[in-house]
Write an enzyme that holds these catalytic residues in place. Structure first.
Site, PDB file in Angstrom:
ATOM      1  N   ARG A  34       0.841  -1.199   0.000  1.00 41.34           N
ATOM      2  CA  ARG A  34       0.000   0.000   0.000  1.00 41.34           C
ATOM      3  C   ARG A  34       0.874   1.246   0.000  1.00 41.34           C
ATOM      4  O   ARG A  34       1.758   1.402   0.844  1.00 41.34           O
ATOM      5  CB  ARG A  34      -0.904   0.002   1.233  1.00 41.34           C
ATOM      6  CG  ARG A  34      -1.662   1.308   1.479  1.00 41.34           C
ATOM      7  CD  ARG A  34      -2.534   1.164   2.722  1.00 41.34           C
ATOM      8  NE  ARG A  34      -3.192   2.417   3.082  1.00 41.34           N
ATOM      9  CZ  ARG A  34      -2.885   3.163   4.141  1.00 41.34           C
ATOM     10  NH1 ARG A  34      -1.888   2.776   4.955  1.00 41.34           N
ATOM     11  NH2 ARG A  34      -3.542   4.272   4.416  1.00 41.34           N
TER      12      ARG A  34
ATOM     13  N   ARG B 248      -9.341  18.597   9.166  1.00 40.02           N
ATOM     14  CA  ARG B 248      -8.349  18.689  10.240  1.00 40.02           C
ATOM     15  C   ARG B 248      -8.308  20.093  10.823  1.00 40.02           C
ATOM     16  O   ARG B 248      -8.709  21.060  10.174  1.00 40.02           O
ATOM     17  CB  ARG B 248      -6.945  18.347   9.709  1.00 40.02           C
ATOM     18  CG  ARG B 248      -6.836  16.994   9.037  1.00 40.02           C
ATOM     19  CD  ARG B 248      -5.449  16.789   8.449  1.00 40.02           C
ATOM     20  NE  ARG B 248      -5.342  15.569   7.674  1.00 40.02           N
ATOM     21  CZ  ARG B 248      -5.084  14.374   8.174  1.00 40.02           C
ATOM     22  NH1 ARG B 248      -4.881  14.250   9.467  1.00 40.02           N
ATOM     23  NH2 ARG B 248      -5.016  13.308   7.407  1.00 40.02           N
TER      24      ARG B 248
ATOM     25  N   LYS C 216     -13.162   2.536   0.844  1.00 38.57           N
ATOM     26  CA  LYS C 216     -12.818   2.531   2.271  1.00 38.57           C
ATOM     27  C   LYS C 216     -14.059   2.956   3.065  1.00 38.57           C
ATOM     28  O   LYS C 216     -14.490   4.105   2.967  1.00 38.57           O
ATOM     29  CB  LYS C 216     -11.642   3.463   2.537  1.00 38.57           C
ATOM     30  CG  LYS C 216     -10.353   3.023   1.858  1.00 38.57           C
ATOM     31  CD  LYS C 216      -9.256   4.059   1.977  1.00 38.57           C
ATOM     32  CE  LYS C 216      -8.824   4.257   3.412  1.00 38.57           C
ATOM     33  NZ  LYS C 216      -7.723   5.257   3.505  1.00 38.57           N
TER      34      LYS C 216
END
Length: 476
Positions: free
Chosen positions: A33, A74, A223
């Site tokens: 990955r 974030r 995901k």
């Protein structure tokens, strides 16, 4: 017994030297990955080249997975790099702030947050360690009360409990990263934070366009890490080639206690729909600093294997940890031991099940025949790898060998549970192909004189989706 469950390992500073990577591949890594949240395009291209070269030296098919960053939800940076949030105190998240934060306020990378929240909403920061409750919203400022305090440092993630953030799954950076991933023909493209099938369809369209100059189409992995994805999981699965049970962000949004049951549901649904699954996040977390896993981590990996996952994945354990090779070795051993304890329920799997395609019926017939005859192996001569994929959705403890003339199909099958991909020359004559397949497995020591095996292929040869023959053979 060979290990059926595959291992996905994240590449990072701890594993970017060719010598370490080769040891990882030999220890059991099947898919590497590349995390696009870190590094530049040229870094990923160089690492992809290194993975291909190491895989060739090791003599093993290894797939590449490009994992897109997704939206950056974030906080910004602090004057001192961090602050301490005190329970009961007010703390402001300011979307308009450009200067570094302090003990009372911090800026946001995600500018839409003030429009996505209302008083009473709960925001979880730093993977759920910190909890803020929204008191009020004034323009670009979200005023919160600290409910669970602690240290908050630069660029930590924000989740809204119960979901509801409107950030799109694909950002401008992701679109550039898709082009980079297609430049080195990533076998799998993992899409972060999809909320619907439309997100996956858009990613597939972008990837196919970017891959057109290379005649390459990647497999897409969704995901599952947003609360909104759970009610539409079936639609997302239909638009994808597989899913990643991304337990980090998902746990923050739905609550830790809900994740184990969701993991089982997702893996079961994916297997029923002939899709692949990867179970990820904190599987061997303690091995970032310790040479052996905890008992809880051993049970976690084993339970994912018993759930039927195609692969288990490492993150920081192999990217930045002190014991990357030992982590993979431990995972491989745990998976193998768990597989020994699996129940085979093949007859029950086929009860009242109908197959509308000839190739799928042949695949299921091969499983049934090989299991009841006690065959040493099942061989699928396949162009696309689909026949091997269908076979791999059932536990039979008979190894499946996917023999293909296409390197892309060989690498893609590296992620399929209980499938050993093998590259072989293309054949136009069926009898030559069958004889060559047997010869390859005899040379590898899989088959010996007197062994029986089941083999499937399509006639005429060389057409994807054309599997229409099953034969049971005995090695002379």
């Amino acid at each position: 017994m060979t290990r059926a469950t595959k291992i996905v390992a994240t590449l990072g500073p701890a594993s970017s030297e060719p010598e370490v990577l080769e040891r990882l591949l030999r220890a059991g890594v099947d898919v590497v990955r590349l995390n696009f949240s870190h590094g530049k395009a040229e870094d990923h291209i160089a690492r992809a080249r290194m993975v291909r070269e190491c895989a060739e030296r090791v003599g093993k098919p290894v797939a590449l997975m490009a994992d897109l960053q997704g939206p950056k939800i974030r906080v910004g940076k602090f004057e001192n790099g961090k602050t301490l949030l005190v329970p009961g105190a007010r703390f402001v998240l300011d979307a308009a702030r450009t200067e570094p934060g302090n003990d009372e306020v911090v800026g946001l990378d995600y500018k839409e947050l003030p429009r996505d929240v209302k008083p009473g909403d709960k925001l979880l920061l730093n993977d759920g360690v910190l909890l803020l409750e929204v008191e009020s919203v004034h323009g670009d400022q979200v005023v919160t009360i600290v409910r669970l305090g602690g240290e908050l440092s630069n660029n930590k993630g924000i989740n809204k409990q119960g979901g509801g953030l409107t950030a799109p799954a694909l950002t401008g950076k992701d679109m550039e990263d898709i082009r980079t991933a297609m430049a080195f023909q990533a076998d799998f493209l993992a899409v972060s934070f999809p909320k619907s099938a439309t997100d996956m369809e858009m990613a597939r369209q972008l990837a196919n366009v970017a891959g057109e100059p290379y005649r390459h189409k990647p497999a897409l992995i969704a995901k599952i890490e947003r609360c909104e994805a759970i009610p539409v999981l079936e639609e997302i699965l239909r638009a994808s080639d597989g899913i990643m049970v991304a337990r980090g962000d998902l746990a923050v949004e739905v609550g830790n206690a809900a994740v184990p049951a969701l993991q089982k549901k997702m893996i079961r649904m994916a297997r029923e729909m002939d899709k692949i699954t990867i179970t990820a996040t904190q599987m061997m977390e303690s091995m970032i600093v310790n040479p052996v896993p905890t008992r809880a981590e051993v049970s976690d990996v084993a339970n994912a294997v018993l759930d039927g996952t195609d692969a288990v994945m490492t993150s920081a354990e192999t990217a930045t940890g002190k014991y990357p090779v030992e982590t993979v070795e431990a995972m491989a051993l745990i998976a193998l031991e768990a597989e020994r304890a699996e129940d085979v329920k093949l007859d029950a799997d086929f009860t009242n099940k109908q197959f509308g395609r000839i190739d799928q019926s042949i695949a299921m017939g091969a499983l049934f025949t090989a299991y009841h005859l006690g065959c040493k192996a099942i061989i699928a001569l396949t162009e696309s790898g689909s026949t091997a994929l269908w076979m791999s959705r059932h536990n039979i403890h008979v190894p499946i060998f996917g023999l293909t003339s296409k390197a892309t199909s060989e690498r893609r099958m590296a992620l399929y549970r209980n499938v050993a991909p093998v590259l072989m020359p293309a054949h136009t004559d069926r009898d030559h192909a069958l004889a060559d397949a047997e010869r390859v497995l005899v040379q590898r020591g899989v088959l010996r004189p007197g062994d029986t095996y089941a083999i499937t292929c399509g006639e005429p040869m060389g057409y994807p989706g054309g599997t229409n023959m099953l034969k049971v053979c005995r090695v002379n």
